[in-house]
Motif scaffolding. Structure first.
Motif, mmCIF file in Angstrom:
data_model
loop_
_atom_site.group_PDB
_atom_site.id
_atom_site.type_symbol
_atom_site.label_atom_id
_atom_site.label_comp_id
_atom_site.label_asym_id
_atom_site.label_seq_id
_atom_site.Cartn_x
_atom_site.Cartn_y
_atom_site.Cartn_z
ATOM 1 N N VAL A 190 0.868 -1.174 0.000
ATOM 2 C CA VAL A 190 0.000 0.000 0.000
ATOM 3 C C VAL A 190 0.908 1.228 0.000
ATOM 4 C CG1 VAL A 190 -1.692 1.346 1.301
ATOM 5 C CG2 VAL A 190 -1.873 -1.141 1.250
ATOM 6 N N GLN A 191 0.537 2.221 -0.790
ATOM 7 C CA GLN A 191 1.284 3.481 -0.806
ATOM 8 C C GLN A 191 0.572 4.491 0.088
ATOM 9 O OE1 GLN A 191 4.279 4.280 -2.492
ATOM 10 N NE2 GLN A 191 4.148 6.082 -1.192
ATOM 11 N N PHE A 192 1.164 4.774 1.233
ATOM 12 C CA PHE A 192 0.712 5.870 2.092
ATOM 13 C C PHE A 192 1.706 7.002 1.840
ATOM 14 C CE2 PHE A 192 -0.832 2.171 4.609
ATOM 15 C CZ PHE A 192 -2.174 2.500 4.664
ATOM 16 N N ASN A 193 2.157 7.645 2.907
ATOM 17 C CA ASN A 193 3.241 8.610 2.806
ATOM 18 C C ASN A 193 4.498 7.888 2.307
ATOM 19 O OD1 ASN A 193 4.438 11.165 3.196
ATOM 20 N ND2 ASN A 193 5.294 10.468 5.143
ATOM 21 N N ARG A 194 4.631 6.641 2.689
ATOM 22 C CA ARG A 194 5.708 5.757 2.243
ATOM 23 C C ARG A 194 5.080 4.456 1.762
ATOM 24 N NH1 ARG A 194 10.400 7.838 3.498
ATOM 25 N NH2 ARG A 194 10.653 9.121 5.342
ATOM 26 N N LEU A 195 5.850 3.687 1.019
ATOM 27 C CA LEU A 195 5.404 2.372 0.591
ATOM 28 C C LEU A 195 5.430 1.431 1.795
ATOM 29 C CD1 LEU A 195 4.556 0.528 -1.728
ATOM 30 C CD2 LEU A 195 6.989 0.086 -2.146
ATOM 31 N N VAL A 196 4.341 0.687 1.989
ATOM 32 C CA VAL A 196 4.229 -0.221 3.130
ATOM 33 C C VAL A 196 3.920 -1.625 2.615
ATOM 34 C CG1 VAL A 196 2.965 -0.740 5.262
ATOM 35 C CG2 VAL A 196 3.410 1.641 4.617
ATOM 36 N N GLN B 47 6.107 -3.779 7.183
ATOM 37 C CA GLN B 47 7.386 -3.122 6.918
ATOM 38 C C GLN B 47 7.141 -1.890 6.058
ATOM 39 O OE1 GLN B 47 10.386 -5.702 5.272
ATOM 40 N NE2 GLN B 47 9.591 -7.462 6.385
ATOM 41 N N THR B 48 8.036 -0.925 6.184
ATOM 42 C CA THR B 48 7.962 0.267 5.340
ATOM 43 C C THR B 48 9.319 0.492 4.690
ATOM 44 O OG1 THR B 48 7.312 2.599 5.245
ATOM 45 C CG2 THR B 48 8.532 1.896 7.190
ATOM 46 N N LYS B 49 9.289 1.126 3.547
ATOM 47 C CA LYS B 49 10.524 1.374 2.815
ATOM 48 C C LYS B 49 11.050 2.759 3.174
ATOM 49 C CE LYS B 49 12.693 0.453 -1.502
ATOM 50 N NZ LYS B 49 12.533 0.014 -2.872
ATOM 51 N N LYS B 50 12.244 2.799 3.730
ATOM 52 C CA LYS B 50 12.948 4.048 4.051
ATOM 53 C C LYS B 50 14.201 4.066 3.177
ATOM 54 C CE LYS B 50 12.551 6.141 7.863
ATOM 55 N NZ LYS B 50 11.899 7.418 8.104
ATOM 56 N N LEU B 51 14.241 5.028 2.266
ATOM 57 C CA LEU B 51 15.307 5.104 1.270
ATOM 58 C C LEU B 51 15.314 3.812 0.462
ATOM 59 C CD1 LEU B 51 18.051 6.894 3.390
ATOM 60 C CD2 LEU B 51 16.530 7.928 1.704
ATOM 61 N N PHE B 52 16.350 2.990 0.610
ATOM 62 C CA PHE B 52 16.431 1.758 -0.182
ATOM 63 C C PHE B 52 16.245 0.514 0.673
ATOM 64 C CE2 PHE B 52 19.086 4.944 -2.328
ATOM 65 C CZ PHE B 52 18.388 5.026 -3.516
ATOM 66 N N PHE B 53 15.855 0.684 1.930
ATOM 67 C CA PHE B 53 15.780 -0.440 2.858
ATOM 68 C C PHE B 53 14.359 -0.656 3.360
ATOM 69 C CE2 PHE B 53 19.976 1.479 3.295
ATOM 70 C CZ PHE B 53 20.783 0.384 3.002
ATOM 71 N N TRP B 54 14.012 -1.906 3.589
ATOM 72 C CA TRP B 54 12.743 -2.255 4.227
ATOM 73 C C TRP B 54 13.005 -2.391 5.715
ATOM 74 C CZ3 TRP B 54 8.189 -1.968 1.990
ATOM 75 C CH2 TRP B 54 8.136 -1.996 0.587
ATOM 76 N N VAL B 55 12.239 -1.659 6.516
ATOM 77 C CA VAL B 55 12.401 -1.703 7.970
ATOM 78 C C VAL B 55 11.062 -2.062 8.614
ATOM 79 C CG1 VAL B 55 14.373 -0.133 8.103
ATOM 80 C CG2 VAL B 55 12.078 0.804 8.110
ATOM 81 N N PRO B 56 11.099 -2.832 9.709
ATOM 82 C CA PRO B 56 9.846 -3.249 10.337
ATOM 83 C C PRO B 56 9.178 -2.131 11.122
ATOM 84 C CG PRO B 56 11.725 -4.101 11.559
ATOM 85 C CD PRO B 56 12.278 -3.423 10.340
ATOM 86 N N PHE C 277 -2.933 12.399 15.413
ATOM 87 C CA PHE C 277 -1.709 11.933 14.768
ATOM 88 C C PHE C 277 -1.444 10.488 15.141
ATOM 89 C CE2 PHE C 277 -1.096 16.472 14.655
ATOM 90 C CZ PHE C 277 -0.521 16.670 13.409
ATOM 91 N N LEU C 278 -0.717 9.810 14.254
ATOM 92 C CA LEU C 278 -0.238 8.464 14.531
ATOM 93 C C LEU C 278 1.281 8.508 14.530
ATOM 94 C CD1 LEU C 278 -2.561 6.363 12.191
ATOM 95 C CD2 LEU C 278 -2.844 6.830 14.628
ATOM 96 N N ARG C 279 1.876 7.891 15.522
ATOM 97 C CA ARG C 279 3.333 7.783 15.584
ATOM 98 C C ARG C 279 3.689 6.330 15.317
ATOM 99 N NH1 ARG C 279 7.242 10.969 16.897
ATOM 100 N NH2 ARG C 279 5.896 12.451 17.973
ATOM 101 N N PHE C 280 4.410 6.115 14.221
ATOM 102 C CA PHE C 280 4.831 4.778 13.820
ATOM 103 C C PHE C 280 6.253 4.553 14.323
ATOM 104 C CE2 PHE C 280 1.501 5.969 10.988
ATOM 105 C CZ PHE C 280 0.788 4.797 10.795
ATOM 106 N N HIS C 281 6.439 3.473 15.051
ATOM 107 C CA HIS C 281 7.769 3.110 15.549
ATOM 108 C C HIS C 281 8.399 2.191 14.515
ATOM 109 C CE1 HIS C 281 6.934 4.960 19.416
ATOM 110 N NE2 HIS C 281 5.708 4.493 19.251
ATOM 111 N N ILE C 282 9.512 2.661 13.980
ATOM 112 C CA ILE C 282 10.215 1.954 12.917
ATOM 113 C C ILE C 282 11.607 1.677 13.443
ATOM 114 C CG2 ILE C 282 10.966 2.087 10.513
ATOM 115 C CD1 ILE C 282 8.747 4.334 10.260
#
Length: 154
Positions: free
Chosen positions: A73-79, A101-110, A120-125
Motif C-alpha cells: 500500500v502506498q501511504f506517505n511511504r510504501l508499506v 514493513q515500510t521502505k525508508k530510502l532503499f531499505f525495508w524496515v519493520p 496523529f499516529l506515531r509509527f515506531h520503525i
C-alpha cells in the motif's frame, strides 16, 4: 472466623471493582471486520488494508490478522503487509507488531508499534519513529499484489 460488616463491605467493593474492570475490558462487541475494531481503540480504520481474511483477538489485546495474500500500500511511504500480522492493541497503542514493513530510502524496515494521540499516529520503525496525520488512514486502503518499483521510489 466471623465476617464483620466492614470486611464484607470491603469484599463487596473489591468484587464490584473487579467486575467493572472486567466488563470495561470486554465491553467491545464482536466485530466481523477487523477495521471496525480499530476506532474503539483510538485508531482510524485504514491502518490495515482491505484484504483481511480473518482475525482473532484475545482478552489481553493480543491479535493475529490473516490476510488473503501479502501486499503493498502506498501511504506517505510504501508499506508491505505480510500474509500474517501480529501485535497487541490497547487504547491508543499497538505494540509488538510483526508483519508490517515500510521502505525508508532503499531499505525495508519493520514497523514495531503505533501510537495514536491528538489526530496523529506515531509509527515506531526500529529505534526511530515517524509522526503522520491520522486523516491519511481514515479510508481502508486497497492492497496491491505487486508494486512497480519505479513508481514508488522517492
Amino acid at each position: 472466623m466471623a465476617s464483620t460488616p466492614s470486611s464484607m463491605a470491603s469484599i463487596s467493593l473489591l468484587l464490584l471493582s473487579l467486575s467493572l474492570l472486567f466488563q470495561t475490558h470486554l465491553s467491545l462487541p464482536p466485530f466481523d471486520d477487523f477495521h471496525d475494531l480499530l476506532p474503539p481503540y483510538g485508531f482510524p480504520k485504514g491502518l490495515i488494508p482491505s484484504t483481511v481474511k480473518f482475525y482473532s483477538i484475545s482478552e489481553s489485546g493480543e491479535f493475529d490478522i490473516h490476510m488473503h495474500h501479502s501486499c503493498y500500500v502506498q501511504f506517505n511511504r510504501l508499506v508491505f503487509y505480510d500474509k500474517k500480522i501480529r501485535g497487541r492493541i490497547e487504547y491508543g497503542s499497538v505494540t509488538n507488531v510483526t508483519g508490517i514493513q515500510t521502505k525508508k530510502l532503499f531499505f525495508w524496515v519493520p514497523v514495531t508499534g503505533i501510537d495514536s494521540a491528538l489526530g496523529f499516529l506515531r509509527f515506531h520503525i526500529g529505534p526511530l519513529s515517524e509522526k503522520l496525520p491520522a486523516k491519511q488512514f481514515e479510508m481502508v486502503p486497497i492492497c496491491k499484489h505487486k508494486v512497480l518499483t519505479q513508481a514508488f521510489e522517492r
